[in-house]
Design a protein around this motif. Structure first.
Motif, short mmCIF file in Angstrom:
data_model
loop_
_atom_site.label_atom_id
_atom_site.label_comp_id
_atom_site.label_asym_id
_atom_site.label_seq_id
_atom_site.Cartn_x
_atom_site.Cartn_y
_atom_site.Cartn_z
N GLY A 2 0.78 -1.22 0.00
CA GLY A 2 0.00 0.00 0.00
C GLY A 2 0.81 1.27 0.00
O GLY A 2 0.29 2.33 0.33
N ASP A 3 2.10 1.21 -0.38
CA ASP A 3 2.94 2.41 -0.38
C ASP A 3 3.12 3.00 -1.78
O ASP A 3 3.85 3.96 -1.97
CB ASP A 3 4.31 2.11 0.23
CG ASP A 3 5.06 0.99 -0.49
OD1 ASP A 3 4.55 0.51 -1.53
OD2 ASP A 3 6.12 0.59 0.00
N GLY A 4 2.46 2.42 -2.78
CA GLY A 4 2.56 2.92 -4.15
C GLY A 4 3.78 2.43 -4.89
O GLY A 4 3.98 2.78 -6.04
N LEU A 5 4.59 1.61 -4.25
CA LEU A 5 5.80 1.10 -4.90
C LEU A 5 5.55 -0.24 -5.60
O LEU A 5 6.46 -0.79 -6.22
CB LEU A 5 6.93 0.97 -3.88
CG LEU A 5 7.36 2.29 -3.23
CD1 LEU A 5 8.45 2.05 -2.19
CD2 LEU A 5 7.81 3.29 -4.27
N GLN A 6 4.33 -0.74 -5.53
CA GLN A 6 3.98 -1.95 -6.25
C GLN A 6 4.13 -1.67 -7.74
O GLN A 6 3.83 -0.57 -8.20
CB GLN A 6 2.53 -2.38 -5.95
CG GLN A 6 2.24 -2.63 -4.50
CD GLN A 6 1.92 -1.36 -3.71
OE1 GLN A 6 2.00 -0.26 -4.20
NE2 GLN A 6 1.57 -1.54 -2.46
N THR A 7 4.60 -2.63 -8.48
CA THR A 7 4.85 -2.41 -9.91
C THR A 7 3.87 -3.18 -10.77
O THR A 7 3.34 -4.22 -10.37
CB THR A 7 6.29 -2.82 -10.28
OG1 THR A 7 6.49 -4.19 -9.94
CG2 THR A 7 7.30 -1.94 -9.59
N LYS A 60 -2.98 9.27 -1.69
CA LYS A 60 -3.27 8.62 -0.42
C LYS A 60 -2.96 7.14 -0.54
O LYS A 60 -3.50 6.46 -1.40
CB LYS A 60 -4.75 8.82 -0.05
CG LYS A 60 -5.13 8.18 1.26
CD LYS A 60 -6.60 8.39 1.56
CE LYS A 60 -6.97 7.68 2.85
NZ LYS A 60 -8.41 7.80 3.12
N HIS A 61 -2.05 6.66 0.29
CA HIS A 61 -1.68 5.25 0.28
C HIS A 61 -2.56 4.50 1.27
O HIS A 61 -2.74 4.94 2.40
CB HIS A 61 -0.21 5.07 0.63
CG HIS A 61 0.69 5.69 -0.38
ND1 HIS A 61 1.40 6.84 -0.12
CD2 HIS A 61 0.98 5.35 -1.66
CE1 HIS A 61 2.11 7.17 -1.20
NE2 HIS A 61 1.86 6.29 -2.14
N ILE A 62 -3.10 3.38 0.83
CA ILE A 62 -3.93 2.54 1.69
C ILE A 62 -3.35 1.13 1.69
O ILE A 62 -2.66 0.75 0.75
CB ILE A 62 -5.40 2.53 1.22
CG1 ILE A 62 -5.52 2.02 -0.22
CG2 ILE A 62 -6.03 3.91 1.35
CD1 ILE A 62 -6.93 1.82 -0.71
N PRO A 63 -3.60 0.35 2.73
CA PRO A 63 -3.06 -1.02 2.77
C PRO A 63 -3.53 -1.83 1.56
O PRO A 63 -4.67 -1.69 1.11
CB PRO A 63 -3.64 -1.60 4.07
CG PRO A 63 -3.96 -0.40 4.90
CD PRO A 63 -4.35 0.69 3.93
#
Length: 90
Positions: A2-7, A60-63
């Protein structure tokens, strides 16, 4: 998570169609991940969309679930080698 670093891997629909055509003409059997070798983070995608739209918004980062992005990229690279390059780099 949930930090936006997922690719994720993105490609054009014509590249997807070409990959499916090559797969159908090949003797390969088994599951295939069709995509680009270039991985884009969700944060990067959000920034690109904001730039195109001419808007600056807060992110906004969410889990969220764990990302298997690197493993997916390795699979895409191996499958492109089997089928020949079908995607143009972004």
């Amino acid at each position: 998570m949930g930090d936006g670093l997922q690719t994720r891997s993105f490609l054009y629909i014509d590249e997807c169609i070409e990959a499916v055509r090559r797969l159908m003409e090949s003797s390969f059997h088994g599951p295939v991940n069709i995509g680009s070798e270039e991985m884009v983070t969700i944060n990067q995608m959000a920034e690109m969309i904001m730039e195109i739209a001419g808007k600056k918004l807060s992110i906004k980062h969410i889990p969220g679930p764990w990302s298997a992005g690197q493993k997916l990229r390795q699979q895409v690279v191996a499958q492109r080698a089997r089928l020949g390059a079908y995607a143009n780099p972004l």
